[in-house]
Structures are given as structure tokens and as C-alpha cells.
Design an enzyme around this catalytic site. Structure first.
Site, PDB file in Angstrom:
ATOM      1  N   HIS A 100     -11.228  -2.145   4.009  1.00 29.47           N
ATOM      2  CA  HIS A 100     -11.202  -2.170   2.551  1.00 29.47           C
ATOM      3  C   HIS A 100     -12.066  -3.267   1.954  1.00 29.47           C
ATOM      4  O   HIS A 100     -12.540  -3.134   0.825  1.00 29.47           O
ATOM      5  CB  HIS A 100      -9.769  -2.199   2.034  1.00 29.47           C
ATOM      6  CG  HIS A 100      -9.266  -0.810   1.822  1.00 29.47           C
ATOM      7  ND1 HIS A 100      -9.581  -0.068   0.695  1.00 29.47           N
ATOM      8  CD2 HIS A 100      -8.556   0.010   2.634  1.00 29.47           C
ATOM      9  CE1 HIS A 100      -9.058   1.139   0.815  1.00 29.47           C
ATOM     10  NE2 HIS A 100      -8.435   1.225   1.977  1.00 29.47           N
TER      11      HIS A 100
ATOM     12  N   HIS B 208       0.836  -1.187   0.000  1.00 31.52           N
ATOM     13  CA  HIS B 208       0.000   0.000   0.000  1.00 31.52           C
ATOM     14  C   HIS B 208       0.876   1.244   0.000  1.00 31.52           C
ATOM     15  O   HIS B 208       0.636   2.196  -0.739  1.00 31.52           O
ATOM     16  CB  HIS B 208      -0.923  -0.040   1.223  1.00 31.52           C
ATOM     17  CG  HIS B 208      -2.012   0.978   1.179  1.00 31.52           C
ATOM     18  ND1 HIS B 208      -1.998   2.120   1.943  1.00 31.52           N
ATOM     19  CD2 HIS B 208      -3.149   1.043   0.442  1.00 31.52           C
ATOM     20  CE1 HIS B 208      -3.090   2.823   1.692  1.00 31.52           C
ATOM     21  NE2 HIS B 208      -3.806   2.200   0.787  1.00 31.52           N
TER      22      HIS B 208
ATOM     23  N   HIS C 183      -4.464   6.384  -5.504  1.00 36.39           N
ATOM     24  CA  HIS C 183      -5.578   7.022  -4.799  1.00 36.39           C
ATOM     25  C   HIS C 183      -6.073   8.227  -5.600  1.00 36.39           C
ATOM     26  O   HIS C 183      -5.399   8.712  -6.492  1.00 36.39           O
ATOM     27  CB  HIS C 183      -5.147   7.483  -3.404  1.00 36.39           C
ATOM     28  CG  HIS C 183      -4.923   6.335  -2.469  1.00 36.39           C
ATOM     29  ND1 HIS C 183      -3.703   5.737  -2.317  1.00 36.39           N
ATOM     30  CD2 HIS C 183      -5.779   5.646  -1.672  1.00 36.39           C
ATOM     31  CE1 HIS C 183      -3.804   4.744  -1.449  1.00 36.39           C
ATOM     32  NE2 HIS C 183      -5.049   4.659  -1.042  1.00 36.39           N
TER      33      HIS C 183
ATOM     34  N   HIS D 215      -7.204  -1.666  -5.008  1.00 35.18           N
ATOM     35  CA  HIS D 215      -7.447  -2.249  -3.682  1.00 35.18           C
ATOM     36  C   HIS D 215      -8.103  -3.623  -3.790  1.00 35.18           C
ATOM     37  O   HIS D 215      -7.855  -4.493  -2.965  1.00 35.18           O
ATOM     38  CB  HIS D 215      -8.284  -1.294  -2.819  1.00 35.18           C
ATOM     39  CG  HIS D 215      -7.503  -0.113  -2.315  1.00 35.18           C
ATOM     40  ND1 HIS D 215      -7.374   1.048  -3.038  1.00 35.18           N
ATOM     41  CD2 HIS D 215      -6.778   0.075  -1.181  1.00 35.18           C
ATOM     42  CE1 HIS D 215      -6.609   1.908  -2.352  1.00 35.18           C
ATOM     43  NE2 HIS D 215      -6.235   1.339  -1.232  1.00 35.18           N
TER      44      HIS D 215
ATOM     45  N   HIS E 175     -10.557   5.973   7.860  1.00 35.66           N
ATOM     46  CA  HIS E 175      -9.111   5.841   8.090  1.00 35.66           C
ATOM     47  C   HIS E 175      -8.667   6.800   9.195  1.00 35.66           C
ATOM     48  O   HIS E 175      -7.965   6.417  10.141  1.00 35.66           O
ATOM     49  CB  HIS E 175      -8.333   6.176   6.808  1.00 35.66           C
ATOM     50  CG  HIS E 175      -8.012   4.978   5.970  1.00 35.66           C
ATOM     51  ND1 HIS E 175      -7.066   4.056   6.338  1.00 35.66           N
ATOM     52  CD2 HIS E 175      -8.509   4.547   4.787  1.00 35.66           C
ATOM     53  CE1 HIS E 175      -6.987   3.103   5.410  1.00 35.66           C
ATOM     54  NE2 HIS E 175      -7.871   3.376   4.453  1.00 35.66           N
TER      55      HIS E 175
ATOM     56  N   HIS F 226     -14.382   6.288   3.121  1.00 34.04           N
ATOM     57  CA  HIS F 226     -13.045   5.688   3.104  1.00 34.04           C
ATOM     58  C   HIS F 226     -12.033   6.532   3.869  1.00 34.04           C
ATOM     59  O   HIS F 226     -11.423   6.086   4.832  1.00 34.04           O
ATOM     60  CB  HIS F 226     -12.577   5.446   1.660  1.00 34.04           C
ATOM     61  CG  HIS F 226     -11.108   5.177   1.577  1.00 34.04           C
ATOM     62  ND1 HIS F 226     -10.198   6.138   1.195  1.00 34.04           N
ATOM     63  CD2 HIS F 226     -10.379   4.080   1.889  1.00 34.04           C
ATOM     64  CE1 HIS F 226      -8.974   5.628   1.259  1.00 34.04           C
ATOM     65  NE2 HIS F 226      -9.055   4.383   1.675  1.00 34.04           N
TER      66      HIS F 226
ATOM     67  N   PHE G   8      -1.479   7.081   4.791  1.00 33.39           N
ATOM     68  CA  PHE G   8      -1.420   6.093   3.704  1.00 33.39           C
ATOM     69  C   PHE G   8      -0.248   5.121   3.878  1.00 33.39           C
ATOM     70  O   PHE G   8      -0.376   3.929   3.682  1.00 33.39           O
ATOM     71  CB  PHE G   8      -1.250   6.799   2.359  1.00 33.39           C
ATOM     72  CG  PHE G   8      -2.523   7.394   1.822  1.00 33.39           C
ATOM     73  CD1 PHE G   8      -3.739   6.765   2.009  1.00 33.39           C
ATOM     74  CD2 PHE G   8      -2.487   8.573   1.099  1.00 33.39           C
ATOM     75  CE1 PHE G   8      -4.907   7.307   1.490  1.00 33.39           C
ATOM     76  CE2 PHE G   8      -3.646   9.127   0.573  1.00 33.39           C
ATOM     77  CZ  PHE G   8      -4.855   8.500   0.771  1.00 33.39           C
TER      78      PHE G   8
END
Ligand code: NAG
Ligand code: NAG
Ligand code: NAG
Length: 624
Positions: free
Chosen positions: A362, A177, A197, A206, A332, A328, A349
Site C-alpha cells: 500500500h 482494514h 474500496h 489507505h 493482493h 492493487h 480484504f
């Protein structure tokens, strides 16, 4: 249209407009000379011509604004939708992996011990579904049993115990990631960074990541049916962090302590305010927000999946889809620890996938992609019929330690990938919000604004038409307080004639509110909400009001490489200007504003972040 020609026509039209305006406002009709009885007709005609000239001007200015059409990825062609294409699919250049920077500008290094570019890469093939390789069923994490929990814990424990240079090692998995969000790799044939992203690559990348991760977990414990589970935060029963991730071996220290169970998650979280609505209020807000992000705000693939990123620096775009933005991003941030500078692990991230909860979060995002496709009736076709998307490829190690190249076109059908989701009720489908103020009451208040009651609005009374005729100031406008602007809706029939584009496919166009030229100083966390025809209190208005059109959340994109800052890279100077697109057709219908010439748009800064945000303007477009 050619640029010089375009400018010439523009100037002519402007001269004409000035002339027409002079005649219309010329000698007063009461003096009764020249025009006599014909005067009202003349005025009418001129007004009519003027109206359409303004619209045509808008279109022309719009065409002038288009980015220069040179590409770095070979000759540009045009697709069937008339949009430019670069014609070379995106992929990462694996031959050099660069050190990169975290969102907060700290050096991070996520590269594999040996360059993947030196390995043989094979093309992906679908797994066979047989008795010994059954369909894997991803269940809601709050419903799994102890047997499953024991298996999952054992698989993760084995992953963590593998040598650090093993591709199946847990932290190397997590670094996948990091590699593709901090810009460790260039794109092939380009110096642009390869990042997944904030564009249409978000969902497919993803999906592929989870697919390989899940099969590796299964392989490590010898279970061909092993499946990840999903954090069902869109359902009332699933909104707290699932016990699977908070009580046993998958508990993780780097999380916000105040958000541990029994705290209900806040899907539209405004970092980092401790306010919490009472549980049942928070559930209702979450459901209304889900309705917005999944249904009314996501009526077109681009609105749901994100902008169309193409190869090369000229193909760059920055526009996440509804669900990528929130829940999303917001979830996070909500999970990550308030004690860490970048709310690691989940809040940044580069570190997010170190928390096992990442995979459940996810899995739910991935499930919602499938749910959305089914709601849209798109489950049997690609979301975009566009080779630049379909041919984009990613590389991962599979369960056999083979490096595999998987294309977006391979990622479109979970069943072909050998897994499926256990369904749960979609309670948010019934959570269509109602207007905070009855539309007929609101109309009265808004009419008064139209009639010149601008005492409250001097700072914010700005009109905009289809293109940038009247944007905010040339330098944009700071969002240190709410901005309310009257935005004219384009004339659809005229636009169709002017642009000469057939609508043979008969597909409905979506009316889209575009907030453009958004810039966040220092690329820090920032958030604002967007409302249409809001007359209620903007501080307390939220997703449960139909006037809510969506939200903008800036998650710092960091990703500045320590070496050689690249053109088009976020680190190469001021943060890039971002465009927010919000689908509003259903909302306008519910607010009974479908026939109005213009709407009032309010941008409401949140969490004290407004002073860092500037906005160039607002306009309305149609999206096919
Ligand atoms: C990169 O460029 C080479 C040479 O022009 C071309 O053959 C190749 O297909 C390109 N690769 C991609 C993925 O576009
Ligand atoms: C990959 O990067 C290397 C090093 O910068 C470069 O020499 C090579 O041409 C690139 N390959 C492609 C296909 O872009
Ligand atoms: C899980 O981790 C958190 C943070 O370290 C800790 O406060 C909590 O007590 C742990 N829960 C269990 C059941 O171990």
C-alpha cells in the site's frame, strides 16, 4: 427533463424516424415518379436528419436511464459539474460496530473491544516538521539496509506483544482494514454501509491508515524519523517480494509458495493459473500494463481514483480506479496463499493487513497516487474539487492513543503529513505499447467485417450508440466466449449542442469506453480483458498490445453483515451491476482510429471465469 415530456418526445421522434425511413426506402428511384430530380437531395437531407435524430434519441434515452433522484442524505443539490450531490459528507457511525462476513461469506468480527463511538474524537492537525520531527522518507523495500530492517522488525514485534485490546496492537491495526471493507459500520445518518474500496475513498483512506500506522511504529521504538518502505513492484528491480518481508521476522506463512522470490510478480495476475512468462517477458508485460493503468487509461481523476461515492444508499457507486483494480487487487491475490479458501491473508480484504507486506504494497499504491498527480500536473490542487469528497472523514487512533477524525482534504499532500518518497526511475513511462497489428493492416480486416463478413461474428455482431439503443439482449449476455461488438462513437459537436454545456474551462474531454451492467454470478472471482480493434489472436493478446483497453477484475466484496441485511448491500440479493469505464483517447490515436465512426470492442474472458459474467452492453461517452 421531465420524464413524461421525455417519453412524449421520444415517441414523436420514433414516429418521425419510421416515416423518414419509409420515404427513403419507398418507391424505387428508377420508376421515376413523384420526386424526380429532387429525390437524391431529399434522400440526403432525410438521411442527415435521421442521423441526428438517432443521436438525439440516444441522449434522451440516456436521460431516462438516470437513477431516480431521491436521496436519503437530505436534499440533493447540484455541483458545479452538474452532478447530483447529497450535500452531507460521508463518515462512519461509530456507535454500533456490527459483526460482518468475509468475502467468502464466513463470519468475521473485527470490532474493537470497546465501541469507539464512546471515545472523544478530536479533529486532525498536521504534524509539525522540525529537527526533532523530520520528514520521514519512505524508501524502496529492496534498497533498505540491515539497520532499518532491525528497527522495523523490532517495532512490529512490540506491536504484536501489546495486549489484544490495545489500539496499537498489531492485529487491531490490521482490523482497521477489516472494519472498513466488510461493512462493520453504517454511514452516519443512513443505514448504508461505510466502505472504502471500489470508489474515490480508496486512496485517501489507505493514505490515512498508513500515516497513523507508521507514526505508531516510530513511537514504539522511539524513532521520530521512522518510515515505512514501499514495494516497488512497478520497477524491474523491485518486482519480486522484497527480502525484508521474506527472510527475517517479517516473513509470513500465509502466502502463495510458488510466488516467493525469485518469482517476478504478475501485475495483471489471472488467478489462479500457474502460467508464468519467462522473467524478462513478465517484466515487459508489467511495464506496459503500468503505462496503461497510470497514463493512457487514467487521464481523468475519476478514471484513476474511482467513482464518486456519496452518502446514503442512493449515492452508492461501484467502480474502482485503474490502479485499485490492478495492480492493487491483482497483487493482493497474487501474494495470498493458494492453500486458504479466500487466499488469506493478502488475498482477502478482512485478513490482508495481517501480512506486514500489506503496508509495503500500500505504500507503493500511495506513492503511485502522488506520481500520478505529478504527471497530471495536479500536485497543488485537490483531485476533485467536491465537498462530498473533501469533507468525508475517517477515524483512527494516533500515536498518542487519541482517536482522530481526519478528512479527505487533509490527506492530499504527503509533505504536509510529514513524509515523502525516495524516487526511483519510472521505467513504465517509456513502455507505451505498440499495436499488435499495424493499423493500416487492421483497418483492411475490420473493413471486411463492416462489409458484412459476419460469418464468424453472428453471435457477437452488435451495435451500440451513445445510449442503450441497442444493448445486448434485454437480459444481458453471458461472457462464456469472447464477445466482439461494433460500437458507434458519439458525435461530439452534436452532443455539446444538445446538452448545451459550455466547455469554458477548455479542458480536454476523454473518450471513455463504458461496459455496463456487468454482473458476476455468486460475486465470485472473475476477470475479462477489453480490447479495441483487435484482429490479432485474443488468447495471446495482452497489455503489451496497444489494442488492450483495460481489464475488469471482480474481487468478491462479501461484506454481508450477519444481522439485518441492508438495502444497497451486496448481500441483499443478486450481486450489484457494475460499470467499467476505460479511457481510450490515446489508444484510439495510436491505433489511427481517431476519425472513425465506430470501433470494434472485444471482451475476452480470462481464467475460465467467463461463464459467471453477464454484460448488458457497451457504449462510448466523453468524460470531462
Ligand atoms: C446528520 O444529521 C444531522 C441532523 O440532520 C446533521 O446535523 C448532521 O450534520 C448530519 N451529519 C452528517 C455527517 O451528515
Ligand atoms: C448512529 O447509529 C445509532 C444506532 O443505530 C443511531 O441511533 C444514531 O442515530 C446514528 N447516528 C447518526 C449520526 O447517524
Ligand atoms: C518464509 O516463510 C515461508 C512460508 O512459511 C517458508 O517457506 C520460508 O522458508 C520462510 N523463509 C525463511 C527465510 O524463513
Amino acid at each position: 427533463m421531465q420524464r413524461p415530456l421525455c417519453v412524449a418526445v421520444l415517441v414523436l421522434l420514433l414516429v418521425f424516424l419510421l416515416g423518414a425511413n419509409w420515404i427513403r426506402s419507398g418507391p424505387d428511384a428508377s420508376t421515376g415518379d413523384i420526386t424526380g430530380d429532387n429525390r437524391p437531395v431529399l434522400r440526403q437531407t432525410l438521411a442527415w436528419i435521421e442521423h441526428y435524430t438517432v443521436l438525439l434519441l440516444g441522449v434522451l434515452v440516456g436521460s431516462l436511464e438516470q437513477p431516480p433522484t431521491h436521496g436519503s442524505g437530505g436534499p440533493r443539490t447540484r455541483g458545479t459539474d452538474g452532478e447530483p450531490r447529497h450535500g452531507s459528507p460521508l463518515a462512519a457511525n461509530l456507535s454500533i460496530c456490527y459483526p460482518s462476513l468475509s468475502d467468502g461469506d464466513r463470519p468475521v468480527y473485527c470490532c474493537p473491544p470497546r465501541p469507539d463511538g464512546a471515545q472523544t474524537v478530536v479533529d486532525f492537525e498536521y504534524p509539525a516538521n522540525t529537527d526533532s520531527f523530520p520528514l520521514r522518507i519512505r524508501r524502496p523495500a529492496h534498497l533498505v539496509d540491515d539497520v532499518y530492517i532491525a528497527k522495523y522488525e523490532r517495532a512490529v514485534a512490540i506491536m504484536k506483544s501489546l495486549p489484544s485490546d490495545h489500539p496499537h496492537n498489531f492485529f487491531r491495526q490490521a482490523n482497521n482494514h477489516c472494519l472498513y471493507c466488510t461493512g462493520s459500520y453504517n454511514q452516519v445518518n443512513s443505514t448504508a454501509l461505510f466502505k472504502i474500496h471500489r470508489s474515490w475513498l480508496f486512496f485517501p483512506w489507505h493514505r490515512a491508515f498508513l500515516y497513523f500506522h507508521e507514526r505508531i511504529l516510530g513511537r514504539l521504538i522511539g524513532d521520530n524519523a521512522f518510515a515505512l518502505s514501499y514495494w516497488n513492484w512497478d520497477a524491474p528491480e523491485g518486482m519480486v517480494m522484497p527480502g525484508l518481508y521474506t527472510t527475517g521476522a517479517l516473513n509470513h506463512t500465509e502466502r502463495d509458495e510458488s510466488h516467493l522470490p525469485p518469482q517476478i510478480s504478475d501485475l495483471n495476475y489471472e488467478c489462479c493459473v500457474p502460467v508464468q512468462e519467462p522473467a524478462e517477458e513478465q517484466v515487459a508485460t508489467n511495464l506496459a500494463f503500468m503505462y496503461h493503468q497510470m497514463v493512457s487509461g487514467a487521464k481523468k481523476p475519476e478514471l484513476f481514483l474511482g467513482c464518486k461515492l456519496r452518502s446514503g444508499t442512493a449515492g452508492a457507486c461501484d467502480g474502482p480506479g485503474t490502479v485499485e483494480s490492478a495492480p492493487h487487487n491483482t497483487v493482493h491475490t497474487w501474494v495470498g496463499s493458494e492453500r486458504n479458501p479466500e487466499r488469506e491473508d493478502m488475498g482477502a480484504f478482512y485478513s490482508a493487513a495481517r501480512d506486514p507486506l500489506f503496508f509495503a504494497h500500500h505504500a507503493n499504491i500511495d506513492r503511485l497516487w502522488q506520481v500520478w498527480k505529478e504527471l497530471m500536473g495536479l500536485q497543488d490542487q485537490p483531485d476533485f474539487d467536491d465537498p462530498d469528497w473533501l469533507e468525508t472523514s475517517f477515524t483512527f487512533y494516533d500515536e498518542n492513543l487519541q482517536l482522530v477524525r481526519i478528512k479527505v482534504r487533509d490527506c492530499l499532500d504527503p509533505t504536509k503529513l510529514g513524509y515523502t518518497y525516495e524516487e526511483t526511475a519510472l521505467r513504465w513511462l517509456d513502455a507505451r505499447p505498440k499495436p499488435a497489428v499495424p493499423p493500416e493492416v487492421a483497418r483492411g480486416i475490420l473493413m471486411k467485417r463492416n462489409d458484412g463478413d459476419t460469418s464468424r461474428l453472428t453471435r457477437t455482431h452488435v451495435e451500440s450508440v451513445y445510449a442503450t439503443l441497442e444493448a445486448f439482449d434485454p437480459a444481458g449476455r453471458a461472457l462464456d466466449a469472447t464477445i466482439t461488438a461494433k460500437v458507434r462513437r458519439p458525435d461530439r459537436s452534436l452532443l455539446q449542442q444538445t446538452l448545451g454545456e459550455g466547455r469554458a474551462d477548455g479542458s480536454e474531454e476523454e473518450e471513455v469506453l463504458v461496459v455496463y451492467g456487468i454482473q458476476v454470478e455468486g460475486d465470485k472471482y472473475a476477470k475479462f480483458d477489453v480490447f479495441v480493434n483487435l484482429v490479432a489472436n485474443e488468447e495471446t493478446a495482452g497489455p503489451r498490445s496497444r489494442e488492450f483497453a483495460g481489464t475488469f477484475v471482480n474481487v468478491p466484496r462479501g461484506a454481508r453483515r450477519t444481522e439485518a441485511k441492508q438495502e444497497g448491500d451486496a448481500g441483499a440479493g443478486a450481486p450489484p451491476k457494475v460499470t467499467l469505464k476505460l479511457g481510450i483517447s490515446e489508444l484510439l490515436q495510436d491505433l489511427e482510429a481517431g476519425e472513425d465512426d465506430s470501433v470494434w470492442v472485444s471482451l475476452v474472458p480470462r481464467g475460465g471465469s467467463g461463464a459467471r459474467i453477464t454484460v448488458d452492453g457497451i457504449r462510448i461517452e466523453y468524460m470531462r
